[in-house]
Design a protein around this motif. Structure first.
Motif, PDB file in Angstrom:
ATOM      1  N   ALA A  51      59.060  78.242   6.169  1.00 58.06           N
ATOM      2  CA  ALA A  51      59.583  77.244   7.110  1.00 58.06           C
ATOM      3  C   ALA A  51      59.675  77.813   8.526  1.00 58.06           C
ATOM      4  O   ALA A  51      59.419  77.105   9.502  1.00 58.06           O
ATOM      5  CB  ALA A  51      60.952  76.751   6.650  1.00 58.06           C
ATOM      6  N   ALA A  52      60.000  79.095   8.633  1.00 52.77           N
ATOM      7  CA  ALA A  52      60.179  79.715   9.953  1.00 52.77           C
ATOM      8  C   ALA A  52      58.859  80.068  10.623  1.00 52.77           C
ATOM      9  O   ALA A  52      58.704  79.876  11.832  1.00 52.77           O
ATOM     10  CB  ALA A  52      61.045  80.969   9.823  1.00 52.77           C
ATOM     11  N   THR A  53      57.899  80.585   9.845  1.00 53.88           N
ATOM     12  CA  THR A  53      56.675  81.107  10.470  1.00 53.88           C
ATOM     13  C   THR A  53      55.381  80.541   9.894  1.00 53.88           C
ATOM     14  O   THR A  53      54.305  80.892  10.370  1.00 53.88           O
ATOM     15  CB  THR A  53      56.627  82.649  10.365  1.00 53.88           C
ATOM     16  N   GLY A  54      55.462  79.718   8.859  1.00 57.92           N
ATOM     17  CA  GLY A  54      54.253  79.176   8.238  1.00 57.92           C
ATOM     18  C   GLY A  54      53.621  80.175   7.287  1.00 57.92           C
ATOM     19  O   GLY A  54      54.208  81.199   6.959  1.00 57.92           O
ATOM     20  N   LYS A  55      52.421  79.851   6.847  1.00 53.09           N
ATOM     21  CA  LYS A  55      51.708  80.736   5.919  1.00 53.09           C
ATOM     22  C   LYS A  55      51.298  82.019   6.626  1.00 53.09           C
ATOM     23  O   LYS A  55      50.798  81.977   7.754  1.00 53.09           O
ATOM     24  CB  LYS A  55      50.451  80.062   5.378  1.00 53.09           C
ATOM     25  N   PRO A  56      51.445  83.140   5.952  1.00 52.06           N
ATOM     26  CA  PRO A  56      50.949  84.404   6.519  1.00 52.06           C
ATOM     27  C   PRO A  56      49.427  84.368   6.669  1.00 52.06           C
ATOM     28  O   PRO A  56      48.733  83.677   5.914  1.00 52.06           O
ATOM     29  CB  PRO A  56      51.364  85.448   5.483  1.00 52.06           C
ATOM     30  N   GLU A  57      48.922  85.114   7.621  1.00 58.34           N
ATOM     31  CA  GLU A  57      47.484  85.135   7.880  1.00 58.34           C
ATOM     32  C   GLU A  57      46.686  85.556   6.643  1.00 58.34           C
ATOM     33  O   GLU A  57      45.630  84.991   6.357  1.00 58.34           O
ATOM     34  CB  GLU A  57      47.150  86.073   9.041  1.00 58.34           C
TER      35      GLU A  57
END
Length: 182
Positions: A51-57
């Motif tokens: 929720a804070a940063t989205g999916k990791p790269e």
């Protein structure tokens, strides 16, 4: 060109399961490319982090590779009668926002220690998990390599000719299944 993505469920550098994927690369016919992906760099799934940063790269990159592939081969080790936590964690991330496995043809292979089951228990658990991700998993043939300590060298490469032949036969069936899809 038929594009196959191999995903290793092991993080070990000298994993026999990753070695099986390298073997598939070496036996691929000229019209087939096999890329091997690992699960390195995928953090533990946490909905708050999402929720804070989205999916990791690392998850986004793996998801794109799965979507671009014509078929996916998962090399599945067995830990404590199931598949690895790193593979389950990756699948949890990949399930978010639309599974890249949806309608994707997936084959499972695996090598493990011991005399009897190879990685059969882990593969059956993985099949259940892939069903939730809407993957189409190849039912047969199956590859359960036992006694991997006798059939692979210390770098994870197959040294056993019978295992090599059986994996080649499985790969031929997998490619036919992937390439004949409607």
């Amino acid at each position: 060109m038929t594009k196959i993505l191999g995903i290793s469920g092991s993080l070990r550098r000298a994993s026999s399961n990753t070695g099986m994927l390298r073997a598939l690369q070496s036996m691929a016919p000229g019209h087939v490319s096999v890329e091997v992906a690992t699960l390195h760099g995928i953090p533990l799934f946490n909905e708050d982090d999402e929720a804070a940063t989205g999916k990791p790269e690392a998850v986004t990159v793996l998801s794109e590779k799965i979507r671009a592939a014509d078929g996916v081969v998962i090399a599945c080790p067995e830990y404590n009668f199931s598949f690895t936590g790193v593979l389950k964690n990756a699948n949890d991330w990949l399930s978010r926002g639309g599974s890249p496995f949806r309608w994707k043809r997936v084959g499972i292979v695996g090598a493990g220690g011991g005399q009897f089951v190879g990685t059969a228990r882990a593969q059956y658990h993985l099949r259940q998990n892939l069903q939730a991700l809407q993957a189409i998993t190849m039912p047969r043939p199956e590859v359960f390599v036992n006694h991997n300590e006798e059939k692979f060298d210390t770098e994870g490469n197959i040294t056993d000719a019978e295992t090599q032949r059986y994996l080649a036969k499985w790969f031929e069936a997998f490619l036919e299944w992937v390439e004949k899809r409607p």
